[in-house]
Design an enzyme around this catalytic site. Structure first.
Site: not given
Ligand code: PLP
Length: 347
Positions: A244, A35
Site C-alpha cells: 500500500y 487479567k
Molecule cells: C496489572 C496489575 C498488576 C501486575 O502488574 P505487572 O506490571 O504486569 O507485574 C498488579 N497489580 C495491579 C493493581 C495491576 O493492575
C-alpha cells in the site's frame, strides 16, 4: 504449516513465576495476575500452570474474568478482583467465590449489604489516582472494615519500572502510614515493585508481566513465540514498489516474501519500518506497510526460500517489538489476535 502459530511455553511461564517467587523472598506469598485473559495467552491455561507451580492467589481485572479462572482452577485458590464489587457483580462474586478489592465507600456498603460475611480486600490509593480509597475515605471506614472478613490490603505503584523515581518511596511511605496497626496481609508490588527490593514486598506480591516474559524483569525467559507461514515469494526489480502507498521501493533485485499475519492479528502498522522477521538466526527486514492480514519481508539475503518466518523468537521478544512500535510489551502481548493457532508446549 499453513496457519500462523503462537507458541506459548508453559515451562518458561512457570519458571518465571518461580524466579519472581524467589525474588519476593521467604515468608512472602507470590500471587499471579491473570487479567486480560492471562495477558492474552489464555487465563485458564496460565492459571492452571501457575497453580501447579505453587500459586494460590490470582488476580483478575473484572468479575467476568474470574469465570474462566475459577473454571480452570476449581474451588480453593483465591481469585481477587481489582475493580472491586461493582453494581451487577454480586451474583458472580458469590457463585464464583471471588474476593473483590473494594475501591470506595460505596463498594464497601454494596458488598457488606449484598454479601455479609463474604471475603473482601481493600485497595488504597497511595498516589496513582487510578483506583482505591484515599486516605480520608479509608480513615472513615477502617475500623468497620477491620471488623469484617477483610483478607488483604493492597495498593499499586505508578513508577515501579523506574527504580530511581522518587514516587516509589513516596508511595511506600503513604502505604505504611495508611496500613499501620492493621493486622491484615498487605500487598504493594507488581513485577516492578518486586525488583525494588524487600521493603516493597510486604506479605503478598502480584507479578504479571514478568511471568509472561516482559520487562522490567530482564531475567525472564521468553514465553511467546510467533511463527508466520510464507504464502508467496516474488522477484522485484529495482524501482518497483511493494504494498500500500508504494511505501517501499526496491534498490536492487529483491526477493519479497508475503507472510500470513497483519494488523488484525495485533501486529501494529507502527512496527513496519524497524521490525525484522527471522529465518533461523537470519534477520529479514519487514518492507512496505503492514496490511490487515499480510506482511511483506525482504528475503533477498536468504540462500533458500523460507517456508515460514518467526516474528517472536529468542532474539526478538515482545519488548523489541514494543520498542519498534513505540509501546510496551504488555500491549504487544495483549493485542496478539484470535486468529493464530495456539500451541501450548512444555519446553
Ligand atoms: C496489572 C496489575 C498488576 C501486575 O502488574 P505487572 O506490571 O504486569 O507485574 C498488579 N497489580 C495491579 C493493581 C495491576 O493492575
Amino acid at each position: 504449516m499453513t496457519t500462523s502459530t503462537l507458541t506459548i511455553d508453559l515451562d518458561a511461564l512457570a519458571d518465571n513465576w518461580r524466579a519472581l517467587d524467589a525474588a519476593s523472598g521467604p515468608g512472602v506469598e507470590t500471587a499471579a495476575v491473570v487479567k486480560a485473559d492471562g495477558y492474552g495467552l489464555d487465563a485458564g491455561r496460565v492459571a492452571q500452570t501457575l497453580a501447579h507451580a505453587g500459586a494460590r492467589k490470582f488476580f483478575v481485572a473484572a468479575a467476568e474474568e474470574g469465570a474462566a479462572v475459577r473454571q480452570a482452577l476449581g474451588p480453593g485458590p483465591e481469585i481477587c478482583v481489582f475493580s472491586g464489587h461493582m453494581g451487577g457483580d454480586t451474583d458472580m462474586i458469590h457463585d464464583l467465590q471471588l474476593t473483590p478489592m473494594l475501591n470506595s465507600i460505596d463498594q464497601m456498603l454494596r458488598h457488606v449489604e449484598a454479601l455479609p460475611g463474604h471475603d473482601f480486600g481493600v485497595q488504597l490509593d497511595t498516589g496513582m489516582n487510578r483506583l482505591g480509597m484515599e486516605a480520608a475515605e479509608w480513615a472513615a471506614l477502617r475500623e468497620i472494615a477491620l471488623g469484617q472478613n477483610i483478607k488483604l490490603i493492597m495498593s499499586h505503584l505508578a513508577c515501579a519500572d523506574e527504580p530511581d523515581h522518587p514516587m516509589n518511596a513516596q508511595q511506600l511511605r503513604a502505604f505504611r502510614e495508611m496500613t499501620a496497626g492493621c493486622d491484615v496481609p498487605r500487598s504493594l508490588s507488581a513485577t516492578g515493585g518486586i525488583l525494588l527490593g524487600p521493603d516493597y514486598h510486604f506479605d503478598v506480591t502480584r507479578p504479571g508481566i514478568g511471568m509472561y516474559g516482559g520487562l522490567p524483569f530482564e531475567q525472564a525467559r521468553p514465553v511467546a513465540y510467533l511463527s508466520l507461514p510464507v504464502i508467496q515469494i516474488r522477484d522485484v526489480e529495482p524501482g518497483e514498489t511493494v504494498g500500500y502507498g508504494n511505501a517501499w521501493t526496491a534498490q536492487r533485485p529483491s526477493r519479497i516474501a508475503t507472510v500470513a499475519a497483519g494488523y488484525a492479528d495485533g501486529l501494529h502498522r507502527a512496527l513496519a519500518p524497524k521490525t525484522y522477521v527471522y529465518a533461523g538466526d537470519i534477520a529479514c527486514p519487514v518492507v512496505g506497510r503492514i496490511s490487515m492480514d499480510l506482511i511483506t519481508v525482504d528475503v533477498t539475503g536468504l540462500e533458500e526460500d523460507p517456508q515460514q518466518l518467526e516474528l517472536l523468537n529468542a532474539q526478538q521478544g515482545v519488548d523489541v517489538l514494543a520498542d519498534n512500535a513505540g509501546t510496551i510489551g504488555y500491549e504487544i502481548l495483549t493485542s496478539l489476535g484470535a486468529r493464530y493457532r495456539r500451541r501450548y508446549v512444555s519446553s
